[in-house]
Design an enzyme around this catalytic site. Structure first.
Site, PDB file in Angstrom:
ATOM      1  N   GLY A  74      18.328 -11.467   7.247  1.00 36.12           N
ATOM      2  CA  GLY A  74      17.760 -11.032   5.954  1.00 36.12           C
ATOM      3  C   GLY A  74      17.007 -12.149   5.426  1.00 36.12           C
ATOM      4  O   GLY A  74      17.046 -12.579   4.262  1.00 36.12           O
ATOM      5  N   THR A  76      13.201 -12.086   4.934  1.00 35.34           N
ATOM      6  CA  THR A  76      11.985 -11.762   4.311  1.00 35.34           C
ATOM      7  C   THR A  76      11.886 -11.947   2.874  1.00 35.34           C
ATOM      8  O   THR A  76      10.902 -11.641   2.549  1.00 35.34           O
ATOM      9  CB  THR A  76      11.354 -10.433   4.932  1.00 35.34           C
ATOM     10  OG1 THR A  76      12.541  -9.353   4.691  1.00 35.34           O
ATOM     11  CG2 THR A  76      11.347 -10.327   6.481  1.00 35.34           C
ATOM     12  N   GLY A  78      14.088 -13.498  -0.768  1.00 41.32           N
ATOM     13  CA  GLY A  78      15.253 -14.354  -1.532  1.00 41.32           C
ATOM     14  C   GLY A  78      15.604 -15.433  -0.840  1.00 41.32           C
ATOM     15  O   GLY A  78      14.960 -16.115  -0.355  1.00 41.32           O
ATOM     16  N   GLY A  80      17.251 -15.827   1.983  1.00 44.11           N
ATOM     17  CA  GLY A  80      17.105 -15.933   3.264  1.00 44.11           C
ATOM     18  C   GLY A  80      15.662 -16.737   3.856  1.00 44.11           C
ATOM     19  O   GLY A  80      15.701 -17.521   4.514  1.00 44.11           O
ATOM     20  N   ASP A 125      18.196  -3.246  11.917  1.00 43.58           N
ATOM     21  CA  ASP A 125      18.381  -2.979  10.735  1.00 43.58           C
ATOM     22  C   ASP A 125      20.168  -2.917  10.700  1.00 43.58           C
ATOM     23  O   ASP A 125      20.587  -2.036  11.478  1.00 43.58           O
ATOM     24  CB  ASP A 125      18.124  -1.527  10.534  1.00 43.58           C
ATOM     25  CG  ASP A 125      18.438  -1.001   9.305  1.00 43.58           C
ATOM     26  OD1 ASP A 125      19.318  -1.336   8.408  1.00 43.58           O
ATOM     27  OD2 ASP A 125      17.728   0.301   8.675  1.00 43.58           O
ATOM     28  N   TYR A 218      31.440  -4.654  -3.026  1.00 40.31           N
ATOM     29  CA  TYR A 218      30.618  -5.956  -3.020  1.00 40.31           C
ATOM     30  C   TYR A 218      31.518  -7.140  -3.027  1.00 40.31           C
ATOM     31  O   TYR A 218      31.321  -8.036  -2.100  1.00 40.31           O
ATOM     32  CB  TYR A 218      29.556  -5.787  -4.026  1.00 40.31           C
ATOM     33  CG  TYR A 218      28.567  -7.278  -3.726  1.00 40.31           C
ATOM     34  CD1 TYR A 218      27.593  -7.310  -2.682  1.00 40.31           C
ATOM     35  CD2 TYR A 218      28.814  -8.351  -4.459  1.00 40.31           C
ATOM     36  CE1 TYR A 218      26.959  -8.375  -2.678  1.00 40.31           C
ATOM     37  CE2 TYR A 218      28.043  -9.346  -4.498  1.00 40.31           C
ATOM     38  CZ  TYR A 218      26.991  -9.421  -3.532  1.00 40.31           C
ATOM     39  OH  TYR A 218      26.329 -10.649  -3.517  1.00 40.31           O
ATOM     40  N   LYS A 222      32.465  -9.885  -0.153  1.00 38.83           N
ATOM     41  CA  LYS A 222      32.167 -11.355   0.080  1.00 38.83           C
ATOM     42  C   LYS A 222      33.449 -12.062   0.161  1.00 38.83           C
ATOM     43  O   LYS A 222      33.163 -13.131   0.514  1.00 38.83           O
ATOM     44  CB  LYS A 222      31.277 -11.641  -1.159  1.00 38.83           C
ATOM     45  CG  LYS A 222      29.996 -11.049  -1.262  1.00 38.83           C
ATOM     46  CD  LYS A 222      28.939 -11.506  -0.224  1.00 38.83           C
ATOM     47  CE  LYS A 222      27.725 -11.049   0.012  1.00 38.83           C
ATOM     48  NZ  LYS A 222      26.870 -11.629   1.026  1.00 38.83           N
TER      49      LYS A 222
END
EC number: 1.1.1.-
Length: 331
Positions: A74, A76, A78, A80, A125, A218, A222
């Site tokens: 991930g 590309t 934020g 990451g 993906d 979510y 986590k």
């Protein structure tokens, strides 16, 4: 006068019989006070050790301690992307994994040119489930991976009630938020164990702190990642592997663009770049941390709130964001 004497005598007898209980209560009170003071001292020391000392005495040599290559999922946008850039600043070569080839090429080129390190990328993906990992296995074969950052994650379009979520969303969240970390660790960990050094960073969320309504799936995903990280740490620490669970609060990224409040950088909502620069300094120091000193304060307070207060506040906040998102969508 006799009545007064009888009262005084009765009072002395009662006081004598209660003295044991009073002393016991005093001991309990003293123990509670000392415990709270020690907790405060420990938390203060931990914050200074994590967020101040690395800036003063210098950070660890990441390449020497863990290895020259890092894998970031991930990567590309934020956190990451920002974390990958922080690693590159420290001389670590980067392998980026994400689903957009165009973005991967652009970020890979930018990091390579800016920080003069080697970069590579793998298109995958994670929402596709098992089929995503064959390409990853091929791309990482014969690479000595020293650091794995499991950052890829899927958030709601906006906070919502569980029954409003589609089956596709539920499966995507399981595949991206839970399965990806398990599979990535399963791919790279054997090589780390063989070298007896390595670091795994799993980006969880402060929503794992307590049950968070309207972010039910979510938050639960986590919480899974947090427990997975902590158990893995104890399982492999003796083999030279450091495993860290990052539990940040809201960070101003595209993931939370459903609200104008959370998507803009502010005192409590740092940018991804600001967050990553703090979080990377905790690598090797704390197995579980929000990664940012302001979030550490929030997380400590959040853990100590009664569950019903946390749930009420979370639901109130999520309803505001949901209303804002639906209003914007209707325009």
């Amino acid at each position: 006068m006799a009545a007064v004497d009888r009262f005084n005598l009765l009072y002395r007898e009662i006081s004598r019989s209660c003295s044991v209980y009073i002393e016991a209560l005093a001991i309990v009170g003293a123990w509670y006070t000392v415990r709270k003071c020690l907790t405060l001292v420990f938390n203060t020391y931990s914050m200074i050790r994590l967020h101040a000392l690395p800036k003063l005495v210098g950070e660890i040599d990441i390449v020497k301690r863990y290895g020259r290559w890092a894998v970031v999922t991930g990567s590309t946008d934020g956190i990451g992307k920002a974390y990958a850039e922080e690693l590159a600043k420290r001389g670590v070569n980067i392998i980026l994994i994400s689903r957009s080839k165009e973005k991967l090429e652009a970020v890979s080129r930018s990091i390579s040119e800016t920080y003069k390190v080697e970069t590579d990328f793998i298109v995958a993906d994670f929402s596709k489930g098992r089929e995503a990992y064959q390409a990853i296995k091929e791309g990482l074969k014969d690479r000595e991976i020293g650091i794995l950052v499991n950052n890829v994650g899927l958030f709601y379009t906006y906070p919502d009630y569980f029954t409003n979520l589609s089956e596709d969303m539920l499966w995507d969240m399981i595949n991206v938020n839970i399965a990806s970390a398990n599979m990535m660790v399963h791919i790279v960990l054997p090589g780390m164990v063989e070298k007896r050094k390595g670091a795994i960073v799993n980006v969880s969320s402060a929503s794992c702190c307590q049950p968070t309504p309207m972010l039910t799936t979510y938050g639960a995903s986590k919480a899974y990642l947090d427990y997975f990280s902590r158990a893995l740490y104890y399982e492999y620490a003796s083999k030279g592997i450091f495993v860290q669970s990052l539990t940040p609060f809201v960070i101003a990224t595209r993931m939370v663009s459903c609200s104008r409040v959370t998507s803009k950088r502010s005192f409590f909502f740092p940018s991804a770049e600001e967050y990553a620069s703090h979080a990377i300094s905790t690598l090797g120091l704390s197995k579980r941390t929000p990664g940012y000193w302001k979030h550490s304060i929030e997380f400590t307070l959040g853990e100590r709130l009664p569950e019903w207060i946390w749930a009420w506040f979370a639901q109130y906040f999520c309803r505001i964001i949901r209303k804002e998102a639906l209003t914007h969508k209707a325009k």
